[in-house]
Design a protein around this motif. Structure first.
Motif, PDB file in Angstrom:
ATOM      1  N   ASN A  94       0.749  -1.053  -0.008  1.00  0.00           N
ATOM      2  CA  ASN A  94       0.033   0.051   0.050  1.00  0.00           C
ATOM      3  C   ASN A  94       0.795   1.304  -0.059  1.00  0.00           C
ATOM      4  O   ASN A  94       0.494   2.471  -0.668  1.00  0.00           O
ATOM      5  CB  ASN A  94      -1.045  -0.074   1.180  1.00  0.00           C
ATOM      6  N   ASN A  95       1.925   1.236   0.970  1.00  0.00           N
ATOM      7  CA  ASN A  95       2.781   2.366   0.895  1.00  0.00           C
ATOM      8  C   ASN A  95       4.070   2.606   0.025  1.00  0.00           C
ATOM      9  O   ASN A  95       4.429   3.606  -0.366  1.00  0.00           O
ATOM     10  CB  ASN A  95       3.303   2.568   2.380  1.00  0.00           C
ATOM     11  N   LEU A  96       4.311   1.520  -0.600  1.00  0.00           N
ATOM     12  CA  LEU A  96       5.678   1.674  -1.319  1.00  0.00           C
ATOM     13  C   LEU A  96       5.370   1.231  -2.875  1.00  0.00           C
ATOM     14  O   LEU A  96       5.785   1.839  -3.709  1.00  0.00           O
ATOM     15  CB  LEU A  96       6.681   0.543  -0.806  1.00  0.00           C
ATOM     16  N   VAL A  97       4.475   0.194  -2.910  1.00  0.00           N
ATOM     17  CA  VAL A  97       4.161  -0.084  -4.350  1.00  0.00           C
ATOM     18  C   VAL A  97       3.240   0.675  -5.274  1.00  0.00           C
ATOM     19  O   VAL A  97       3.520   1.079  -6.270  1.00  0.00           O
ATOM     20  CB  VAL A  97       3.813  -1.640  -4.423  1.00  0.00           C
ATOM     21  N   ARG A  98       2.171   0.908  -4.574  1.00  0.00           N
ATOM     22  CA  ARG A  98       1.039   1.649  -5.173  1.00  0.00           C
ATOM     23  C   ARG A  98       1.596   3.075  -5.680  1.00  0.00           C
ATOM     24  O   ARG A  98       1.113   3.589  -6.774  1.00  0.00           O
ATOM     25  CB  ARG A  98      -0.241   1.800  -4.129  1.00  0.00           C
ATOM     26  N   PRO A  99       2.307   3.775  -5.047  1.00  0.00           N
ATOM     27  CA  PRO A  99       2.999   5.077  -5.237  1.00  0.00           C
ATOM     28  C   PRO A  99       3.574   4.915  -6.684  1.00  0.00           C
ATOM     29  O   PRO A  99       3.788   6.188  -7.239  1.00  0.00           O
ATOM     30  CB  PRO A  99       3.461   5.872  -4.325  1.00  0.00           C
ATOM     31  N   GLY A 100       4.145   3.806  -6.927  1.00  0.00           N
ATOM     32  CA  GLY A 100       5.124   3.637  -8.285  1.00  0.00           C
ATOM     33  C   GLY A 100       6.252   3.771  -8.106  1.00  0.00           C
ATOM     34  O   GLY A 100       6.997   3.467  -9.211  1.00  0.00           O
ATOM     35  N   GLY A 101       7.022   3.781  -6.870  1.00  0.00           N
ATOM     36  CA  GLY A 101       8.308   3.861  -6.768  1.00  0.00           C
ATOM     37  C   GLY A 101       9.042   2.688  -6.308  1.00  0.00           C
ATOM     38  O   GLY A 101      10.283   2.453  -6.513  1.00  0.00           O
ATOM     39  N   HIS A 102       8.456   1.495  -6.185  1.00  0.00           N
ATOM     40  CA  HIS A 102       9.006   0.228  -6.036  1.00  0.00           C
ATOM     41  C   HIS A 102       8.121  -1.073  -6.690  1.00  0.00           C
ATOM     42  O   HIS A 102       7.094  -0.626  -6.978  1.00  0.00           O
ATOM     43  CB  HIS A 102       8.862  -0.094  -4.484  1.00  0.00           C
ATOM     44  N   VAL A 103       8.754  -1.884  -6.605  1.00  0.00           N
ATOM     45  CA  VAL A 103       7.886  -3.168  -7.300  1.00  0.00           C
ATOM     46  C   VAL A 103       8.083  -4.449  -6.118  1.00  0.00           C
ATOM     47  O   VAL A 103       9.045  -4.171  -5.409  1.00  0.00           O
ATOM     48  CB  VAL A 103       8.557  -3.653  -8.575  1.00  0.00           C
ATOM     49  N   LEU A 104       7.296  -5.018  -6.143  1.00  0.00           N
ATOM     50  CA  LEU A 104       7.310  -6.374  -5.068  1.00  0.00           C
ATOM     51  C   LEU A 104       7.350  -7.493  -5.668  1.00  0.00           C
ATOM     52  O   LEU A 104       6.766  -7.842  -6.754  1.00  0.00           O
ATOM     53  CB  LEU A 104       6.041  -6.354  -4.235  1.00  0.00           C
ATOM     54  N   VAL A 105       8.606  -8.336  -5.623  1.00  0.00           N
ATOM     55  CA  VAL A 105       8.949  -9.604  -6.188  1.00  0.00           C
ATOM     56  C   VAL A 105       8.396 -10.816  -5.051  1.00  0.00           C
ATOM     57  O   VAL A 105       8.972 -10.810  -3.996  1.00  0.00           O
ATOM     58  CB  VAL A 105      10.368  -9.784  -6.529  1.00  0.00           C
ATOM     59  N   HIS A 106       7.822 -11.798  -5.600  1.00  0.00           N
ATOM     60  CA  HIS A 106       7.162 -12.570  -4.376  1.00  0.00           C
ATOM     61  C   HIS A 106       6.661 -13.934  -5.329  1.00  0.00           C
ATOM     62  O   HIS A 106       6.408 -13.703  -6.613  1.00  0.00           O
ATOM     63  CB  HIS A 106       6.128 -12.137  -3.610  1.00  0.00           C
ATOM     64  N   VAL A 107       6.336 -14.969  -4.690  1.00  0.00           N
ATOM     65  CA  VAL A 107       6.099 -16.179  -5.337  1.00  0.00           C
ATOM     66  C   VAL A 107       4.416 -15.885  -6.016  1.00  0.00           C
ATOM     67  O   VAL A 107       3.796 -14.773  -5.269  1.00  0.00           O
ATOM     68  CB  VAL A 107       5.858 -17.430  -4.703  1.00  0.00           C
TER      69      VAL A 107
END
Length: 419
Positions: A381-394
């Motif tokens: 919610n706080n890192l990925v949604r603003p567009g500055g980060h991506v989340l790598v997960h299974v």
């Protein structure tokens, strides 16, 4: 087979076997010795965790010479007595003293119903509750709910054991430190703080060197979650309605028809009309651009056939192009630049060799952040949604996070409104 009456050698063999994991599950071990049980307590960990039998030789005199066969039950206390399953002597041969056969399958279903410790960690669509319990170690115990908890209960029922849940201090699945130690649930298994741990674990070479993995429950892929881009209009969108091969085919067809018209004019027309026809042949371009065209009533029949075929082709192409272009312009384009881990590294980092090696290197640049499963919803919610980060997960974890995120959005309680 190990034959020795030296307790120091037997202790060293047991320690080396456990540390280096010499004895695997299918391996059968026989330990022959004249030492009594009271001097073999240091073999407890080895005999209880492997498919082993202890044979104690009694030869006080030739008439009473014989062998007693013992088995150490799994997860038993060091003070627990070994199970005597057989005796052998020259006079009476082999006699079974229990219902268990030689090399009993003691890991399929436990005879003594031991109490085991299970390491757990938070994952999506699971709940971990901590409640006060004065009888539990530390004054509290954990309640674990979800698919993995159901699997633990199913295994406990089938293998006949009870269990309690524990969590690691850093709340992680486990990674190897520079000094060789392990964190998280893997560290608890290595340090014997837990008997086994729930996953789903990512199987790596380093983890397989430290612990034993069960048969896999499912196989999944690593996925990337990134913030959605701002809708925009592609300035080159007028090329998108037709595939590149279609554009090449159109240009090739135009060149072929122009060559046919020029060739036919060389065969059937005079020099004066031939030169006029060469300039008139470019009318094919005007047709595909839907511009006007002068029609000469004195055209030859082969001219009419070539122009007619070209007009029929352009009508189909232009109608298809116009319909697709209108659809593309009606819906604005949302860019999704990250389709692989390579895309993340190439924006704008330099390219080296070995993609996972480069992922480790970007940590020094401040571009890599490690988050536990418990922190994933907040990071989404706080890192990925603003567009500055991506989340790598299974993949299964990504699906669960998206489902939970959608269920917390305003209006999701009303299916019709959410749709």
């Amino acid at each position: 087979m190990v034959v020795s009456d030296d307790p120091l050698f037997l202790a060293a063999f047991a320690e080396s076997s456990l540390q280096n994991r010499i004895l695997l599950w299918p391996t059968r071990l026989l330990v022959f010795t004249h030492l009594p049980l009271t001097r073999l307590q240091h073999l407890h960990s080895l005999l209880s965790s492997t498919n082993s039998m202890l044979l104690i030789i009694h030869d006080n005199d030739r008439t009473s010479r014989g062998v007693s066969v013992y088995v150490q039950l799994p997860y038993s206390s060091p003070a627990a007595q070994m199970l005597k399953i057989a005796t052998w002597s020259a006079q009476r041969s082999l006699i079974l003293t229990s219902h268990s056969p030689l090399f009993p399958d003691k890991f399929t279903k436990f005879i003594s119903a031991p109490a085991l410790t299970v390491a757990i960690e938070f994952i999506s669509h699971h709940q971990i509750l901590q409640i006060a319990d004065p009888d539990a170690p530390g004054g509290y115990r954990f309640i674990f709910k979800g698919a993995m908890a159901n699997i633990v209960e199913y295994i406990a029922q089938g293998m006949n054991f009870t269990f309690t849940y524990v969590r690691s201090q850093d709340h992680s699945f486990g990674s190897r430190n520079t000094d060789g130690s392990w964190t998280g649930m893997i560290g608890m298994l290595v340090r014997k703080e837990a008997d086994f741990a729930t996953g789903p674990f990512v199987l790596t070479t380093r983890r397989a060197e430290a612990v034993d993995f069960s048969y896999y429950i499912w196989i999944d892929n690593i996925r990337i979650v990134s913030g959605r881009g701002v809708p925009e209009v592609d300035p080159w969108g007028f090329l998108l309605p037709l595939a590149p091969l279609v554009w090449i085919a159109i240009l090739a067809s135009m060149v072929v028809l122009l060559a046919v018209l020029v060739g036919l004019s060389e065969m059937f027309l005079t020099h004066m009309n031939r030169r006029k026809w060469k300039s008139d042949a470019f009318a094919l371009v005007r047709i595909i651009l839907q511009q006007d065209m002068l029609v000469d009533a004195r055209r030859w029949w082969w001219k009419r056939v070539v122009v007619g075929v070209w007009m029929l082709m352009t009508v189909v192409l232009v109608r298809s192009y116009a319909g697709n272009l209108m659809s593309l312009l009606a819906v604005r384009h949302i860019p999704q630049p990250f389709q692989s881990l390579r895309d993340v590294l190439d924006d704008p980092a330099s390219v080296g060799s070995g993609i996972y090696h480069e992922v480790a290197e970007v940590e020094n640049e401040g571009r890599l952040k490690f988050r536990t499963h418990f922190q994933f919803p907040d990071s989404l919610n706080n890192l990925v949604r603003p567009g500055g980060h991506v989340l790598v997960h299974v993949g299964i974890g990504i699906q669960n996070l998206i489902a939970e995120h959608f269920s917390k959005m305003p209006g999701s309680e009303n299916p019709r409104r959410a749709t």
